[in-house]
Structures are given as C-alpha cells and as structure tokens.
Design a protein around this motif. Sequence first.
Motif, PDB file in Angstrom:
ATOM      1  N   SER A 205       0.818  -1.382  -0.155  1.00  0.00           N
ATOM      2  CA  SER A 205       0.062  -0.056   0.016  1.00  0.00           C
ATOM      3  C   SER A 205       0.793   1.151  -0.138  1.00  0.00           C
ATOM      4  N   VAL A 206       0.294   2.150  -0.658  1.00  0.00           N
ATOM      5  CA  VAL A 206       1.040   3.429  -0.439  1.00  0.00           C
ATOM      6  C   VAL A 206       0.424   4.606   0.562  1.00  0.00           C
ATOM      7  N   LEU A 207      -0.715   3.939   1.524  1.00  0.00           N
ATOM      8  CA  LEU A 207      -1.329   4.634   2.384  1.00  0.00           C
ATOM      9  C   LEU A 207      -0.650   3.870   3.624  1.00  0.00           C
ATOM     10  N   LYS A 208      -0.696   4.822   4.846  1.00  0.00           N
ATOM     11  CA  LYS A 208      -0.166   4.335   5.878  1.00  0.00           C
ATOM     12  C   LYS A 208      -0.880   4.109   7.091  1.00  0.00           C
ATOM     13  N   GLU A 209      -0.671   3.387   8.093  1.00  0.00           N
ATOM     14  CA  GLU A 209      -1.719   3.213   9.216  1.00  0.00           C
ATOM     15  C   GLU A 209      -1.471   4.516  10.014  1.00  0.00           C
ATOM     16  N   THR A 210      -2.572   4.687  11.210  1.00  0.00           N
ATOM     17  CA  THR A 210      -2.747   5.828  11.833  1.00  0.00           C
ATOM     18  C   THR A 210      -2.853   5.465  13.087  1.00  0.00           C
ATOM     19  N   SER A 211      -2.797   6.602  14.166  1.00  0.00           N
ATOM     20  CA  SER A 211      -3.160   6.427  15.577  1.00  0.00           C
ATOM     21  C   SER A 211      -4.574   6.316  15.579  1.00  0.00           C
ATOM     22  N   THR A 212      -4.874   5.739  16.764  1.00  0.00           N
ATOM     23  CA  THR A 212      -6.252   5.426  17.175  1.00  0.00           C
ATOM     24  C   THR A 212      -6.681   6.831  18.140  1.00  0.00           C
ATOM     25  N   ASP A 213      -5.685   7.545  18.358  1.00  0.00           N
ATOM     26  CA  ASP A 213      -6.104   8.870  19.275  1.00  0.00           C
ATOM     27  C   ASP A 213      -6.347  10.171  18.253  1.00  0.00           C
ATOM     28  N   LEU A 214      -7.123  10.067  17.502  1.00  0.00           N
ATOM     29  CA  LEU A 214      -7.491  11.177  16.642  1.00  0.00           C
ATOM     30  C   LEU A 214      -8.982  11.953  17.040  1.00  0.00           C
ATOM     31  N   GLN A 215      -8.947  13.329  16.849  1.00  0.00           N
ATOM     32  CA  GLN A 215     -10.225  13.792  16.852  1.00  0.00           C
ATOM     33  C   GLN A 215     -11.061  13.781  15.578  1.00  0.00           C
ATOM     34  N   GLN A 216     -12.286  14.008  15.558  1.00  0.00           N
ATOM     35  CA  GLN A 216     -13.082  13.731  14.462  1.00  0.00           C
ATOM     36  C   GLN A 216     -12.624  14.593  13.215  1.00  0.00           C
ATOM     37  N   LYS A 217     -12.374  15.931  13.350  1.00  0.00           N
ATOM     38  CA  LYS A 217     -11.902  16.582  12.052  1.00  0.00           C
ATOM     39  C   LYS A 217     -10.516  15.952  11.535  1.00  0.00           C
TER      40      LYS A 217
ATOM     41  N   ASP B  10      -6.324  10.238   2.131  1.00  0.00           N
ATOM     42  CA  ASP B  10      -5.931   8.898   1.619  1.00  0.00           C
ATOM     43  C   ASP B  10      -7.029   8.615   0.355  1.00  0.00           C
ATOM     44  N   HIS B  11      -8.189   8.949   0.201  1.00  0.00           N
ATOM     45  CA  HIS B  11      -8.746   8.682  -0.815  1.00  0.00           C
ATOM     46  C   HIS B  11      -8.387   9.441  -2.070  1.00  0.00           C
ATOM     47  N   GLU B  12      -7.822  10.906  -1.624  1.00  0.00           N
ATOM     48  CA  GLU B  12      -7.311  11.443  -2.794  1.00  0.00           C
ATOM     49  C   GLU B  12      -5.867  10.962  -3.339  1.00  0.00           C
ATOM     50  N   THR B  13      -5.300  10.181  -2.410  1.00  0.00           N
ATOM     51  CA  THR B  13      -3.937   9.717  -2.652  1.00  0.00           C
ATOM     52  C   THR B  13      -4.207   8.483  -3.599  1.00  0.00           C
ATOM     53  N   VAL B  14      -5.268   7.810  -3.215  1.00  0.00           N
ATOM     54  CA  VAL B  14      -5.572   6.543  -4.214  1.00  0.00           C
ATOM     55  C   VAL B  14      -6.405   7.258  -5.407  1.00  0.00           C
ATOM     56  N   LEU B  15      -6.884   8.062  -5.345  1.00  0.00           N
ATOM     57  CA  LEU B  15      -7.574   8.881  -6.748  1.00  0.00           C
ATOM     58  C   LEU B  15      -6.317   8.811  -7.608  1.00  0.00           C
TER      59      LEU B  15
ATOM     60  N   LEU C 183     -14.200   2.060  -9.776  1.00  0.00           N
ATOM     61  CA  LEU C 183     -13.359   2.251  -8.299  1.00  0.00           C
ATOM     62  C   LEU C 183     -13.094   3.766  -8.124  1.00  0.00           C
ATOM     63  N   LEU C 184     -12.622   4.264  -9.271  1.00  0.00           N
ATOM     64  CA  LEU C 184     -12.144   5.746  -9.207  1.00  0.00           C
ATOM     65  C   LEU C 184     -13.373   6.606  -8.868  1.00  0.00           C
ATOM     66  N   GLN C 185     -14.436   6.188  -9.636  1.00  0.00           N
ATOM     67  CA  GLN C 185     -15.800   7.140  -9.071  1.00  0.00           C
ATOM     68  C   GLN C 185     -16.306   6.877  -7.805  1.00  0.00           C
ATOM     69  N   LYS C 186     -16.201   5.594  -7.221  1.00  0.00           N
ATOM     70  CA  LYS C 186     -16.551   5.547  -5.936  1.00  0.00           C
ATOM     71  C   LYS C 186     -15.654   6.244  -4.938  1.00  0.00           C
ATOM     72  N   HIS C 187     -14.296   6.288  -5.064  1.00  0.00           N
ATOM     73  CA  HIS C 187     -13.369   7.133  -4.479  1.00  0.00           C
ATOM     74  C   HIS C 187     -13.768   8.612  -4.414  1.00  0.00           C
ATOM     75  N   GLU C 188     -14.214   8.954  -5.597  1.00  0.00           N
ATOM     76  CA  GLU C 188     -14.702  10.459  -5.662  1.00  0.00           C
ATOM     77  C   GLU C 188     -15.837  10.712  -4.825  1.00  0.00           C
ATOM     78  N   ASP C 189     -16.757   9.978  -4.985  1.00  0.00           N
ATOM     79  CA  ASP C 189     -17.929  10.097  -4.151  1.00  0.00           C
ATOM     80  C   ASP C 189     -17.412  10.092  -2.611  1.00  0.00           C
ATOM     81  N   LYS C 190     -16.667   8.926  -2.202  1.00  0.00           N
ATOM     82  CA  LYS C 190     -16.292   9.141  -0.699  1.00  0.00           C
ATOM     83  C   LYS C 190     -15.690  10.562  -0.361  1.00  0.00           C
ATOM     84  N   SER C 191     -14.711  10.957  -1.292  1.00  0.00           N
ATOM     85  CA  SER C 191     -13.977  11.992  -0.957  1.00  0.00           C
ATOM     86  C   SER C 191     -14.921  13.166  -0.848  1.00  0.00           C
ATOM     87  N   TRP C 192     -15.827  13.173  -1.797  1.00  0.00           N
ATOM     88  CA  TRP C 192     -16.570  14.565  -1.683  1.00  0.00           C
ATOM     89  C   TRP C 192     -17.504  14.571  -0.400  1.00  0.00           C
ATOM     90  N   MET C 193     -17.929  13.429   0.025  1.00  0.00           N
ATOM     91  CA  MET C 193     -18.900  13.303   1.118  1.00  0.00           C
ATOM     92  C   MET C 193     -17.955  13.902   2.569  1.00  0.00           C
TER      93      MET C 193
END
Length: 155
Positions: free
Chosen positions: A88-100, A109-114, A139-149
């Motif tokens: 993967s080009v994506l990395k794991e993350t911390s469990t201690d993040l705020q909503q934003k 991550d979605h934009e990187t995948v796109l 798949l690209l279109q699905k990631h665009e939708d998720k990114s938009w949301m």
Amino acid sequence: MEPKIGIIKKELDESISFLTTILANQMVLYTKTRQFHWNVSGNSFMELHKLFEAQYTALEQEIDATAERISKLGGRAIGTMKEFIEQSVLKETSTDLQQKDMLKELLIDHETVLKQLRKFIKSLDETDDFGTADFVTGLLQKHEDKSWMLRKYIN
C-alpha cells in the motif's frame, strides 16, 4: 492455468500488479475507516459513526471485487496484513484522533488513491485489458464520491 482471454502475459502481469496495489490500499483504508467508526466521539458521533460504517461497508464490497478481478486474470490475491502494508501507498494511523483529524486523514487517503488510480487507468488504456480499465474507472468514481462526502464535513 493462465487465462487465454486475448491479453498478453506481460499485460496480465501489469494489471495484476496494479490491482494488487489497489487491493492493499483498499485494505489499509478499510481498516482505518473501521477503526475511526469504532473510536469516533464528540458532538457528531452518531452521524460520523454511520458515515464511517457506510464507507467501510462499501470498501468491503470493493475489496472482494478487486481480489476476484485479480483471480480472473490468473493472479493470486494477497491476504496478510504484512502484504497489505508492504504493497500500500497508504499508512496506518493513530487511534487517538479527533473527529476533524479522522475526516482529514480519510480524505487525504482517498485523494491519494484517486491520483494513483488515474495513473493506472492511463497505463491500462495502452493495453488490451479493457475490463480492468473499466473496473478501475468504476473504483475511481466510488473514491470520488467518498472524497466528496468527507470534504463536505471539513468545509
């Protein structure tokens, strides 16, 4: 047994390589989205809890379809966390993040995948693997939708 479907071996191998990277990205993104679903808290808890669930559920279906596409082309889908993280080009993350921060990280991550999907599509367009090019475009279109949301929550 190698499939005889009108695509030369070199192009099959290239498609399988692209799809393997896509699968790895999907698995890292799925795990991260699921983690955020479990750990989100704050004023918009229920709304984000449901958003993350909808997104990881969609990713789950996309993961299965990607693994099956690899198999259709004669490949073997990777299946260990070690393989997913390595590919993967994506990395794991911390469990201690705020909503934003959760929203921002998923959006990035979605934009990187796109960006990567667009490169794969350009390469696939130069082959006879029209099925994979079409699949990756979907798949690209699905990631665009998720990114938009996700972007709408941040703005």
